[in-house]
Design a protein around this motif. Structure first.
Motif, PDB file in Angstrom:
ATOM      1  N   UNK A 185       0.813  -1.220   0.000  1.00  0.00           N
ATOM      2  CA  UNK A 185       0.000   0.000   0.000  1.00  0.00           C
ATOM      3  C   UNK A 185       0.851   1.278   0.000  1.00  0.00           C
ATOM      4  N   UNK A 187       2.955   3.736  -1.781  1.00  0.00           N
ATOM      5  CA  UNK A 187       3.173   4.055  -3.192  1.00  0.00           C
ATOM      6  C   UNK A 187       4.657   4.276  -3.448  1.00  0.00           C
ATOM      7  N   UNK A 188       5.057   4.037  -4.695  1.00  0.00           N
ATOM      8  CA  UNK A 188       6.447   4.343  -5.062  1.00  0.00           C
ATOM      9  C   UNK A 188       6.623   5.842  -4.922  1.00  0.00           C
ATOM     10  N   UNK A 190       7.674   9.692  -5.226  1.00  0.00           N
ATOM     11  CA  UNK A 190       8.127  10.560  -6.309  1.00  0.00           C
ATOM     12  C   UNK A 190       9.511  11.062  -5.960  1.00  0.00           C
ATOM     13  N   UNK A 196      14.236  18.919   0.939  1.00  0.00           N
ATOM     14  CA  UNK A 196      15.450  19.003   1.756  1.00  0.00           C
ATOM     15  C   UNK A 196      16.011  17.611   2.038  1.00  0.00           C
ATOM     16  N   UNK A 199      13.573  15.137   3.856  1.00  0.00           N
ATOM     17  CA  UNK A 199      12.551  14.561   2.972  1.00  0.00           C
ATOM     18  C   UNK A 199      13.189  13.549   2.022  1.00  0.00           C
ATOM     19  N   UNK A 202      13.548  10.345   3.869  1.00  0.00           N
ATOM     20  CA  UNK A 202      12.272   9.622   4.004  1.00  0.00           C
ATOM     21  C   UNK A 202      11.941   8.903   2.695  1.00  0.00           C
TER      22      UNK A 202
ATOM     23  N   UNK B 307      10.547  21.838   7.951  1.00  0.00           N
ATOM     24  CA  UNK B 307      10.501  20.450   7.499  1.00  0.00           C
ATOM     25  C   UNK B 307      11.882  19.826   7.368  1.00  0.00           C
ATOM     26  N   UNK B 432       4.303  16.383  -0.414  1.00  0.00           N
ATOM     27  CA  UNK B 432       5.145  15.768  -1.445  1.00  0.00           C
ATOM     28  C   UNK B 432       4.307  14.966  -2.413  1.00  0.00           C
ATOM     29  N   UNK B 434       2.226  11.817  -4.136  1.00  0.00           N
ATOM     30  CA  UNK B 434       2.657  10.476  -4.497  1.00  0.00           C
ATOM     31  C   UNK B 434       2.259   9.433  -3.479  1.00  0.00           C
ATOM     32  N   UNK B 435       1.176   9.703  -2.742  1.00  0.00           N
ATOM     33  CA  UNK B 435       0.772   8.739  -1.727  1.00  0.00           C
ATOM     34  C   UNK B 435      -0.473   7.992  -2.179  1.00  0.00           C
ATOM     35  N   UNK B 436      -0.588   6.782  -1.702  1.00  0.00           N
ATOM     36  CA  UNK B 436      -1.760   5.979  -2.010  1.00  0.00           C
ATOM     37  C   UNK B 436      -2.707   6.071  -0.828  1.00  0.00           C
ATOM     38  N   UNK B 451       4.359  11.991   2.934  1.00  0.00           N
ATOM     39  CA  UNK B 451       5.716  11.815   3.489  1.00  0.00           C
ATOM     40  C   UNK B 451       6.197  13.011   4.316  1.00  0.00           C
ATOM     41  N   UNK B 452       5.744  14.219   3.961  1.00  0.00           N
ATOM     42  CA  UNK B 452       6.207  15.394   4.705  1.00  0.00           C
ATOM     43  C   UNK B 452       5.615  15.457   6.110  1.00  0.00           C
ATOM     44  N   UNK B 454       6.012  13.231   8.166  1.00  0.00           N
ATOM     45  CA  UNK B 454       7.060  12.611   8.991  1.00  0.00           C
ATOM     46  C   UNK B 454       8.100  13.646   9.433  1.00  0.00           C
ATOM     47  N   UNK B 455       7.979  14.860   8.919  1.00  0.00           N
ATOM     48  CA  UNK B 455       8.982  15.904   9.195  1.00  0.00           C
ATOM     49  C   UNK B 455       8.384  17.019  10.036  1.00  0.00           C
TER      50      UNK B 455
END
Lengths: 389, 456
Positions: A185, A187-188, A190, A196, A199, A202, B307, B432, B434-436, B451-452, B454-455
């Protein structure tokens, strides 16, 4: 600057001068796998490899001594706990090394600090945050990038010896369903496109995790025959998982399994017996499985634990935290036999504890230098010389 | 509005737990930034918000004596295990509930600096006393803090000062005092200095008995002889050693660097560190002014710096539930969540504490963090739609926290905000993408999975 930092700095430039010439140019043997088994809680060594002929053994342990007639003799002084009977065929085929008296100077008797020392290969007065295997990969050579991962932890144990922020470690609890689910679940990410360093880290970690998981998923390990019947219970399942991963062709240099419950302060006979039974049956089954998959010559199995236990039993039919203990190393290329001196039962540290005779880092040097062919300037102890060429 | 809200959000996220409640941002907005910083520093209080656990008021400092009957020993140990769990739960609850998150942020900072672990100290009341010390000196005077930490009962046990005696010195505390607490590893001391310092701390003991835990010097165990330490000679005791250490300029640099890594980013600017260290020394180690300077610095305020830090597991859990959660009905569930994500508060991995920074995220910890946020996003969805049931997978992902830890009213209010504003509240920088995101998760749920998030 401490000893290790000095060696690290020194290792950057004239690395070649630090290592024997035959290792300096040889590529690491990444076709070889190290399987670590952590015996959590501090396994009692004297009831694992028993100095049955020493009268002090029976004297120290009036209620928890093992009868001489039940010991599986290795020589005229030492023998295995009868629960380890399945491992005797490895001993007889000269593929089981029993390393005696494994410990280190100024031993720490805390579980937490003790395992930390073992996991980071530091001296007892140093603290580090990177695991010893990751140190080997960082300062020697890293596993190939197309490998599924740098290491796989099967079960609930810590990543301990592999710990490092930038290593590719997969933790596959309960057959890895949760991790695989997460990978599917997730996602790949981007990649690229500004951001920075945090990021980027991560996203990079996310990508590493997805790639590792994909490499495992591609092999359909669920459907691979483990190749042997493993003992029931969590530890057996972990080793079965390891056998399916390797048998299924997942490329990985390190697998770590964990068996817990060795902190036998009370009723040790009742508690340690089933654990050693699982350990012996598990290692024997794993060996059978690897042979069936044609991988036994490519596998090195090694046990470790945060400490051994006190020679004298306590008032509760158990033993308290101690120091040195024996450990097992086995595999198709292992030259079986006894290594290291059995510690004296009369010459004790502070009258209480066994004095170590073999530094635990000798086992690590064996894995890194002899098994993988990677120089490890940060380990000053010598390898045990137990891998057949 | 005098200040862009985003800057106040950044200030609160970095001095609290990775994000801030809308009302906290409102309360500090609309005034000059420097004034907001001072208001924030004014908020620090030595008094916790929640009442402390009952058992802390009962002096139970007696040792578990080996000669007690086994049943009595076992019963005492059982009680301690319970108290230990309760203490951990209490601190999580304090962090989740306090109107002064900056105070608890600093308590955690010092817990990770002057580390002790309840698994070794084994007496939860001593660990509580130590965190209370960190609350008292949170942004106070560092010299006083070092001297108090050296005499703190939990520290005396954790680093073995309690068994350090004349003729048989234990170097554990002396080494870490220099390596981890003041100078930094290898910065201007020798092995001989470690040995001589260890002699100076001999005889320092925890006072036990039916009184509050305290400190004393056991004269017969103290080595009153002459010591040679860092080029000086004298009949030093522990406080003298600390005085000599604090004369070294490396101390201010080391502490400022650590504060920088905590508040600003992973790359301290050497010139800025020098300047701040000079200020810190000139003020005789007053923490408040140097922290104020850091928070007002160009580097801290640079929008490119937002961030730039990875949230700790505590940030991720506490920050999230401060914004979307209910006051925890069962705080005993939180320590296990922290442990699963890599931060078991009051039990740091070793004397170095949690390394932090990028190390919070690796391939073994990221899936756990992601799974947790998936669980929370699913919980947000359930609370938003009033379905009130959470799928088994989501319950597992939330590490068994019940869905009721998420407040439906807060979720509703947040989802009603304009999308851009909500993103600015929840994330430190633009998403960012690109998330599902799972089907059904609303705007808030989608942002939590970015993902951001997490920051900080």
């Amino acid at each position: 600057m401490n000893r290790r930092d000095f060696l690290r700095t020194a290792a950057v430039a004239p690395l070649v001068s630090f290592v024997p010439f035959n290792l300096a140019h040889a590529a690491a043997r990444w076709d070889r796998i190290l399987v670590l088994i952590e015996l959590q809680g501090g396994n009692d060594g004297l009831n694992t490899v028993v100095p049955y002929a020493d009268p002090k053994y029976a004297e120290y342990r009036p209620t928890i001594k093992l009868g001489r007639d039940r010991i599986l003799q290795l020589d005229e002084k030492l023998g295995l706990n009868p629960e380890l009977a399945p491992m005797m065929k490895l001993w007889q085929s000269k593929q089981l090394a029993v390393v005696n008296g494994v410990g280190y100077p100024d031993p720490n008797l805390s579980h937490f600090r003790g395992i930390d020392i073992w996991h980071t290969a530091t001296d007892s007065n140093q603290a580090a945050t990177v695991g010893w295997i990751s140190e080997v990969f960082k300062h020697g050579e890293a596993p190939p990038a197309d490998y599924a991962a740098d290491g796989i932890v099967v079960g609930r144990g810590s990543v301990g010896p592999l710990k490092a922020p930038d290593r590719r470690i997969l933790v596959l609890e309960n057959g890895g369903a949760a991790a695989m689910n997460e990978a599917k679940r997730m996602a790949a990410p981007a990649m690229g496109g500004g951001g920075n360093a945090a990021l980027a880290h991560v996203l990079q970690t996310q990508q590493s995790f997805k790639m590792s998981s994909a490499a495992v998923l591609a092999k359909n390990v669920d459907r691979v025959d483990p190749g042997a019947t493993f003992p029931a219970g969590d530890f057996g399942s972990q080793l079965a998982m390891a056998a399916r991963l390797l048998g299924g062709g997942v490329q990985v240099p390190v697998i770590k399994a964990t068996i817990g419950g060795f902190d036998t302060h009370a009723t040790q006979l009742a508690d340690q017996t089933p654990l050693l039974n699982q350990l012996g049956a598990g290692i024997a089954a794993f060996s059978d499985a690897m042979k069936k998959h044609g991988l036994w010559d490519r596998v090195l199995v090694m046990t470790y634990s945060e400490f051994g236990r006190r020679p004298r039993e306590n008032g509760s039919g158990g033993t308290d935290h101690g120091t040195a203990a024996p450990h097992f190393i086995t595999g198709g290329k292992v030259k079986g036999g006894l290594y290291g001196q059995q510690p004296s039962l009369t010459d004790l540290e502070d009258g209480q504890n066994l004095k170590h005779t073999t530094h635990f880092r000798s086992m690590y040097a064996t894995a890194a230098q002899e098994w993988w062919g990677i120089p490890t300037p940060f380990i000053k102890e010598k390898a045990l010389g137990l891998i057949a060429t | 509005m005098a200040q862009p809200t985003a800057e106040i959000r950044h200030l609160l996220a970095r001095t609290g737990f990775g994000m801030a409640k809308p009302e906290e941002i409102d309360a500090l907005s609309g005034r000059p930034y420097a004034e907001a910083v001072e208001r924030l520093l004014d908020s620090v209080s030595p008094k916790p918000h929640l009442t402390t656990p009952d058992w802390l008021n009962v002096p139970l400092i007696a040792q578990i004596e080996a000669n007690l009957p086994k049943e009595k020993r076992d019963a005492m140990q059982m009680e301690r295990r319970d108290d230990q769990r309760e203490l951990k739960a209490w601190w999580w609850a304090e962090m989740l509930n306090t109107p002064r998150p900056f105070t608890e942020h600093m308590v955690l900072f010092w817990h990770n600096h002057f580390t002790s672990a309840v698994n070794k100290v084994n007496r939860p009341e001593l660990m509580f006393k130590q965190t209370a010390l960190f609350r008292t000196y949170a942004i106070g005077n560092f010299e006083k803090l070092v001297k108090a930490a050296a005499k703190d009962p939990a520290m005396l046990v954790y680093l073995d000062t309690n068994s350090n005696r004349a003729g048989n010195p234990n170097e554990n505390f002396a080494r870490e005092l220099m390596e981890l607490f003041t100078l930094g590893e290898g910065r201007g001391y020798t092995e001989l200095d470690v040995r001589e310092a260890a002699r100076s701390f001999t005889g320092w003991r925890v006072v036990t008995g039916n009184t509050n835990a305290g400190f004393k010097v056991e004269g017969t165990l103290h080595d009153g002889g002459t010591k040679k330490f860092m080029g000086r000679t004298g009949r030093f005791d522990g406080d003298d050693i600390i005085d000599i250490i604090l004369e070294q300029p490396q101390v201010a640099e080391f502490i400022v660097e650590k504060l920088w890594l905590n508040f600003v980013n992973d790359a301290p600017d050497p010139a800025d560190v020098q300047k701040l260290a000079r200020q810190f020394r000139d003020s005789k180690y007053e923490l408040r002014p140097v922290i104020a300077s850091i928070l007002k610095s160009d580097a801290f305020r640079d929008p490119d710096n937002r961030g730039a830090l990875v949230k700790s597991p505590t940030d991720l859990i506490v920050g999230t539930f401060r914004v979307i959660g209910t006051p925890p009905a069962n705080p005993s569930l939180y320590p296990a969540v922290g442990r699963a994500l890599g931060q078991d508060l009051l039990d740091p991995p070793n004397v170095k504490g949690w390394p932090g920074g990028l190390a919070w995220i690796d391939t073994s910890l990221l899936p756990a963090r992601n799974a947790f946020m998936h669980g929370v996003a699913a919980g947000v969805d359930v609370q938003a739609t009033g379905k009130q049931t959470l799928a088994t997978q989501a319950r597992r992902d939330m590490k068994n926290l019940p869905v009721t830890v998420i407040d439906p009213a807060k979720v509703k209010a947040l989802n009603a905000m304009p999308k851009d504003q909500l993103a600015e509240l929840i994330l430190p920088v633009s998403p960012a993408g690109g998330i599902a995101a799972p089907a059904g998760s609303g705007t808030l749920g989608t942002l939590l999975l970015d993902p951001t998030f997490q920051l900080k």
